[in-house]
Design a protein around this motif. Structure first.
Motif, PDB file in Angstrom:
ATOM      1  N   TRP A 121       0.848  -1.200   0.000  1.00  0.00           N
ATOM      2  CA  TRP A 121       0.000   0.000   0.000  1.00  0.00           C
ATOM      3  C   TRP A 121       0.883   1.249   0.000  1.00  0.00           C
ATOM      4  N   PHE A 122       1.898   1.243   0.854  1.00  0.00           N
ATOM      5  CA  PHE A 122       2.797   2.397   0.937  1.00  0.00           C
ATOM      6  C   PHE A 122       3.733   2.489  -0.264  1.00  0.00           C
ATOM      7  N   ALA A 123       3.961   1.364  -0.928  1.00  0.00           N
ATOM      8  CA  ALA A 123       4.877   1.384  -2.068  1.00  0.00           C
ATOM      9  C   ALA A 123       4.254   2.080  -3.264  1.00  0.00           C
ATOM     10  N   VAL A 124       2.948   2.241  -3.280  1.00  0.00           N
ATOM     11  CA  VAL A 124       2.284   2.858  -4.424  1.00  0.00           C
ATOM     12  C   VAL A 124       1.637   4.177  -4.043  1.00  0.00           C
ATOM     13  N   LEU A 125       0.868   4.165  -2.970  1.00  0.00           N
ATOM     14  CA  LEU A 125      -0.099   5.218  -2.741  1.00  0.00           C
ATOM     15  C   LEU A 125       0.452   6.627  -2.495  1.00  0.00           C
ATOM     16  N   PRO A 126       1.485   6.811  -1.642  1.00  0.00           N
ATOM     17  CA  PRO A 126       1.816   8.190  -1.264  1.00  0.00           C
ATOM     18  C   PRO A 126       1.987   9.153  -2.436  1.00  0.00           C
ATOM     19  N   THR A 127       2.795   8.786  -3.428  1.00  0.00           N
ATOM     20  CA  THR A 127       2.966   9.725  -4.537  1.00  0.00           C
ATOM     21  C   THR A 127       1.802   9.653  -5.513  1.00  0.00           C
ATOM     22  N   ALA A 128       1.218   8.451  -5.645  1.00  0.00           N
ATOM     23  CA  ALA A 128       0.096   8.316  -6.577  1.00  0.00           C
ATOM     24  C   ALA A 128      -1.048   9.232  -6.174  1.00  0.00           C
TER      25      ALA A 128
ATOM     26  N   PHE B 278       8.705  14.408  -4.196  1.00  0.00           N
ATOM     27  CA  PHE B 278       8.518  14.882  -2.828  1.00  0.00           C
ATOM     28  C   PHE B 278       9.085  16.281  -2.647  1.00  0.00           C
ATOM     29  N   SER B 279      10.336  16.464  -3.051  1.00  0.00           N
ATOM     30  CA  SER B 279      10.961  17.758  -2.784  1.00  0.00           C
ATOM     31  C   SER B 279      10.317  18.842  -3.643  1.00  0.00           C
TER      32      SER B 279
ATOM     33  N   PHE C 213       2.543   2.483  12.651  1.00  0.00           N
ATOM     34  CA  PHE C 213       2.306   3.809  13.226  1.00  0.00           C
ATOM     35  C   PHE C 213       1.710   4.768  12.193  1.00  0.00           C
ATOM     36  N   ILE C 214       2.230   4.709  10.960  1.00  0.00           N
ATOM     37  CA  ILE C 214       1.837   5.719   9.975  1.00  0.00           C
ATOM     38  C   ILE C 214       0.538   5.357   9.260  1.00  0.00           C
ATOM     39  N   LEU C 215       0.306   4.058   9.075  1.00  0.00           N
ATOM     40  CA  LEU C 215      -0.893   3.650   8.321  1.00  0.00           C
ATOM     41  C   LEU C 215      -2.198   4.187   8.915  1.00  0.00           C
ATOM     42  N   PRO C 216      -2.443   3.996  10.224  1.00  0.00           N
ATOM     43  CA  PRO C 216      -3.712   4.523  10.753  1.00  0.00           C
ATOM     44  C   PRO C 216      -3.842   6.026  10.548  1.00  0.00           C
ATOM     45  N   LEU C 217      -2.742   6.746  10.786  1.00  0.00           N
ATOM     46  CA  LEU C 217      -2.780   8.198  10.602  1.00  0.00           C
ATOM     47  C   LEU C 217      -3.196   8.546   9.175  1.00  0.00           C
ATOM     48  N   MET C 218      -2.568   7.863   8.219  1.00  0.00           N
ATOM     49  CA  MET C 218      -2.811   8.202   6.824  1.00  0.00           C
ATOM     50  C   MET C 218      -4.243   7.847   6.424  1.00  0.00           C
ATOM     51  N   VAL C 219      -4.687   6.679   6.829  1.00  0.00           N
ATOM     52  CA  VAL C 219      -6.046   6.265   6.474  1.00  0.00           C
ATOM     53  C   VAL C 219      -7.064   7.213   7.104  1.00  0.00           C
ATOM     54  N   ILE C 220      -6.870   7.494   8.378  1.00  0.00           N
ATOM     55  CA  ILE C 220      -7.820   8.374   9.064  1.00  0.00           C
ATOM     56  C   ILE C 220      -7.828   9.739   8.402  1.00  0.00           C
ATOM     57  N   PHE C 221      -6.646  10.206   8.029  1.00  0.00           N
ATOM     58  CA  PHE C 221      -6.625  11.552   7.492  1.00  0.00           C
ATOM     59  C   PHE C 221      -7.233  11.639   6.100  1.00  0.00           C
ATOM     60  N   ILE C 222      -6.989  10.636   5.282  1.00  0.00           N
ATOM     61  CA  ILE C 222      -7.651  10.622   3.972  1.00  0.00           C
ATOM     62  C   ILE C 222      -9.159  10.596   4.172  1.00  0.00           C
ATOM     63  N   ALA C 223      -9.604   9.790   5.131  1.00  0.00           N
ATOM     64  CA  ALA C 223     -11.037   9.701   5.397  1.00  0.00           C
ATOM     65  C   ALA C 223     -11.582  11.048   5.854  1.00  0.00           C
ATOM     66  N   ILE C 224     -10.832  11.725   6.735  1.00  0.00           N
ATOM     67  CA  ILE C 224     -11.293  13.021   7.241  1.00  0.00           C
ATOM     68  C   ILE C 224     -11.424  14.025   6.108  1.00  0.00           C
TER      69      ILE C 224
ATOM     70  N   ILE D 273       1.422  14.137   7.554  1.00  0.00           N
ATOM     71  CA  ILE D 273       1.151  12.709   7.485  1.00  0.00           C
ATOM     72  C   ILE D 273       1.602  12.141   6.145  1.00  0.00           C
ATOM     73  N   TRP D 274       1.391  12.938   5.103  1.00  0.00           N
ATOM     74  CA  TRP D 274       1.802  12.498   3.775  1.00  0.00           C
ATOM     75  C   TRP D 274       3.320  12.305   3.719  1.00  0.00           C
ATOM     76  N   VAL D 275       4.058  13.189   4.381  1.00  0.00           N
ATOM     77  CA  VAL D 275       5.519  13.037   4.408  1.00  0.00           C
ATOM     78  C   VAL D 275       5.888  11.700   5.041  1.00  0.00           C
ATOM     79  N   GLY D 276       5.136  11.303   6.077  1.00  0.00           N
ATOM     80  CA  GLY D 276       5.362   9.997   6.683  1.00  0.00           C
ATOM     81  C   GLY D 276       5.208   8.877   5.670  1.00  0.00           C
ATOM     82  N   GLY D 277       4.165   8.984   4.854  1.00  0.00           N
ATOM     83  CA  GLY D 277       3.929   7.967   3.831  1.00  0.00           C
ATOM     84  C   GLY D 277       5.034   7.941   2.800  1.00  0.00           C
TER      85      GLY D 277
END
Lengths: 365, 433
Positions: free
Chosen positions: A17-24, A105-106, A147-158, A274-278
């Motif tokens: 999930w993390f290998a694709v999603l953050p930049t996609a 990213f940069s 640690f990062i997955l819940p944050l990212m999922v919750i934040f996308i949902a929010i 949170i995205w930076v974490g991803g």
């Protein structure tokens, strides 16, 4: 070479999930709206089907060579010379991908958040952390995701939930206005991101039991498709297809639109954190895979010695790759679809066919 | 040697971290910022543009209304209007920075006001406000006759700054609200043309038109807002009417009535008040008037193609509540209510048709987004007419059917006073007593 330690199938799926999603999530919605207009979400689904083929190939290869990485069974299948060359292609491809991600990213940080800070600073800092994490091995990285997955999922949902007052679902209509051709164009663009599931062929060797790879592949791929479709639909709902295509970072624009009752607004800084974490997970994972692959090809006993220098090299390459964000977009639109088709689909397919023809398998260790 | 190095390395990195963790890189303290709370965009002579910003003076705001009120005289201005010209807006913004001793902060901007002349030149000037990373796509956009700068220069009222006043009024939902992203979407969609709410400066905000925004128990918010404006010397702002664009150029103005019809047709009505006059109906029924308030209304547009003609069937439905009745009303008899309901429906229909007439005959621009409706439901037909949609729209037939229902009467039923028919009529009906 082998690394000590195993990850669970669930962790493998999360890493995928993390290998694709953050930049996609950041770059795709805009590009898809450009190519497929209202049907951008259909393009995601189309690309998911295509990525399903890759997942199937990866799974079949893993069944033939359980506990072997992609780089190892390249040699087992094609022989020492051709195998090393094929493995080197994968190493280079993953390395380039890592460099592209670092640059994306940069470039985003510089454009959207801190224009006065040199982009190199962002690349160096995140790669420094990534080097540290990659040297600690896959298991550590897998635990980072907890640690990062819940944050990212919750934040996308929010973001999606609280942007609903701004959404008008009728923007999705008419479906397939210009037939399948634009959707196909969008599918190709989305493919170059979703095809990155091929990375599971490398670290999938450390999943125990190997048979469970099927579950991690399907759940990981479906998770990616689910969130990508939601975010793409969200941007189309809020901005319509023309404006989504115009927004370079459409998902970020979506987070900026969120405003709930005059007090819950301007949450994009949180989105960013949170995205930076991803992105950190993504960069680390690719760095790890590149080091692992290079160590395998060159016959080193340990990949750790390579990580630091590869990290430094990827920072340098990332800044040589593009002049500006427009070139990144051009690359993602015009170049990457063809290139990724070669190394993410055709090359693994070739491996599988040759392995099948020559009857190669290594089971029962 | 190696072990010494390995032990020192973490400390070295920890030390390095202190440089970055202090967070002092490109910092902007609040004392160094000039916070922009409203922006007006105007045309300047010779193809140049004029950028006017309302910069908050921190001292005035920090003092607050309670401290400033000590003098009892005119309230102190919370900000200053600064304006510059340039060949484009970034150049004008740079000029601003030459004049202001602080860094401009755009992200707190509350409102964008477009001047008439610039709107006539086209919307492409908005690029600066979508490209900049401090800009927000959620900023409301308004249009004004004459110069937008004049609006900023108005004396403060209930709120300290013009920006807050305007966003406050927009939040009352007396009219529609267009954010920057909505404007861009309307502009970019092939079957739509932008419309912007108009901000007017009114010395006396009284209107001679028949709809008075009455302050019943539920409409009190609007009433007090209006009342507050009336007291303000010498001028006040109000948001009323609309400016309509054809493609990206300002094409004309909608008056209050037409603007209300427009938002009915666009389906953006959220709440509002309609006052209708009821003619005398013989017997004890004098003429009178009644106002209803509605909270939620739905608009459905269905395009139809009959031969060569394009027909839009517009159905507007919703529920409303009686807010004020200046008439002899006895809700026990349903014909009274039906009369009000019919009159309300007629009034809405008139507004909608007024807006349609204006758009079709005068502006010749589809300001209702009907083209997008057609696009969504009949994509094939849309492709034929897409190129010359505005002309096609002017020829289209728009049929309006209003179906608003009066379902609630408020807290009382009969109107107050010595009822004339209470003895006679009521007794004759018998059964009700």
């Amino acid at each position: 070479m082998r690394e000590e330690g195993y990850i669970s199938p669930r962790q493998a799926a999360v890493l995928l999930w993390f290998a694709v999603l953050p930049t996609a999530i950041l770059f795709l919605p805009s590009l898809l709206a450009l190519r497929a207009h209202n049907d951008a979400w259909l393009a995601v689904i189309g690309a998911t089907l295509a990525a399903g083929v890759v997942a199937l190939i990866v799974y079949l290869l893993a069944m033939r060579f359980p506990h072997y990485t992609l780089f190892q069974y390249c040699e087992l299948i094609l022989g020492p010379v051709a195998g090393k060359m094929a493995a080197m292609v994968f190493v280079l491809a993953f390395f380039l991908l890592d460099a592209v991600v670092i640059r994306e990213f940069s470039e985003f940080m510089v454009t959207a958040v801190m224009p006065e800070t040199p982009g190199l600073f962002f690349s160096i800092t995140i790669v420094a952390v990534a080097v540290y994490a990659a040297r600690n091995g896959l298991e550590v990285l897998a635990r980072c995701t907890d640690f990062i997955l819940p944050l990212m999922v919750i934040f996308i949902a929010i973001v999606l939930l609280f942007a609903t007052p701004e959404m008008s679902p009728r923007n999705l209509l008419p479906i397939l206005e210009n037939g399948f051709r634009p959707v196909l164009g969008g599918t190709l663009v989305a493919w170059s991101f979703l095809g990155q599931v091929v990375i599971l062929a490398t670290y999938g060797a450390f999943v125990n039991p190997p048979r469970a790879l099927k579950a991690s592949l399907t759940s990981g791929l479906l998770g990616i498709a689910f969130f990508l479709t939601l975010v793409t639909m969200g941007t189309i709902f809020v901005f319509g297809c023309c404006e989504s295509a115009r927004q370079t970072f459409a998902a970020y624009a979506l987070a900026r639109v969120v405003s709930l009752g005059q007090f819950f607004e301007r949450i994009e800084a949180l989105f960013l954190a949170i995205w930076v974490g991803g992105v950190f997970i993504k960069i680390t994972l690719y760095l790890y895979v590149v080091a692992l692959g290079l160590a395998t090809v060159t016959g080193l006993k340990e990949y750790r010695a390579l990580v630091t220098s590869l990290g430094a090299l990827s920072v340098a390459v990332s800044h040589l790759l593009y002049q500006n964000v427009a070139e990144i977009r051009h690359d993602l639109l015009m170049v990457e679809p063809g290139w990724t088709l070669v190394w993410q689909l055709l090359l693994p397919l070739l491996l599988l066919i040759v392995a099948w023809l020559r009857g190669k398998r290594r089971t029962g260790i | 040697m190696i072990s010494w190095f390995r032990r020192a390395l973490p400390f070295f990195f920890l030390f390095l971290g202190t440089f970055f963790l202090a967070g002092c890189w490109s910092r902007h303290e609040i004392e160094d910022l000039a916070i922009i709370s409203a922006v007006a965009l105007d045309a300047a002579p010779g193809d140049r543009v004029r950028l006017s910003v309302y910069v908050i003076i921190p001292r005035a705001v920090a003092g607050g209304p309670s401290m400033g009120g000590g003098g009892g005289g005119e309230p102190a201005r919370a900000g200053e209007v600064i304006s510059t010209t340039g060949s484009d807006f970034i150049q004008a913004a740079r000029r601003l920075e030459e004049m202001v001793p602080r860094r401009l902060l755009w992200s707190q901007n509350r409102v964008l006001i477009l001047g008439e002349e610039l709107a006539g030149r086209g919307l492409s000037y908005l690029d600066f406000f979508t490209r900049g990373r401090q800009m927000r796509l959620t900023t409301p956009v308004l249009i004004t006759r004459g110069e937008g700068r004049k609006v900023l220069e108005l004396p403060p009222g209930v709120e300290l700054t013009t920006g807050t006043i305007l966003t406050g009024i927009l939040r009352n939902r007396t009219t529609f609200k267009i954010e920057l992203k909505d404007l861009l979407v309307m502009w970019e969609a092939p079957g739509d043309n932008p419309v912007l709410p108009q901000v007017v400066m009114t010395p006396t905000p009284e209107l001679e038109s028949k709809e008075v925004k009455s302050g019943g128990d539920t409409g009190g918010q609007e009433g007090s807002q209006k009342g507050g404006e009336e007291k303000k010397p010498p001028e006040a702002v109000a948001i009323r009417g609309a400016g309509a664009f054809r493609d990206d150029r300002l094409a004309g103005w909608l008056d209050e009535e037409e603007a209300k019809g427009l938002i009915w047709l666009r389906g953006e009505v959220e709440e509002g008040v309609i006052t209708v006059e009821l003619p005398a109906r013989g017997g004890d029924k004098d003429d009178g008037q009644a106002s209803v308030i509605f909270h939620r209304a739905g608009t459905q547009v269905k395009p139809m193609i009959e031969g060569n003609r394009l027909i839009f069937n517009v159905e507007i439905g919703g529920k409303c509540e009686l807010a004020e009745a200046l008439m002899n009303l006895d809700p026990d008899r349903p014909e009274d209510l039906l009369a009000i309901q019919e009159a309300v429906n007629r009034a809405v229909e008139e507004r909608v048709l007024a807006a349609v007439r204006k758009a079709q005959q005068e502006l010749q621009a589809d300001i209702f987004g009907l083209g997008e409706v057609l696009h969504r439901s009949k994509p094939r037909y849309w492709h034929q007419v897409q190129e010359h949609w505005n002309e096609e729209f002017s020829r289209a037939q728009i049929q309006v059917k209003i179906n608003l229902q009066l379902t609630r009467l408020g807290m009382t039923n009969r109107t107050s006073g010595k009822s004339r028919e209470a003895g006679g009529k009521g007794a004759s009906q018998g059964s009700t007593r």
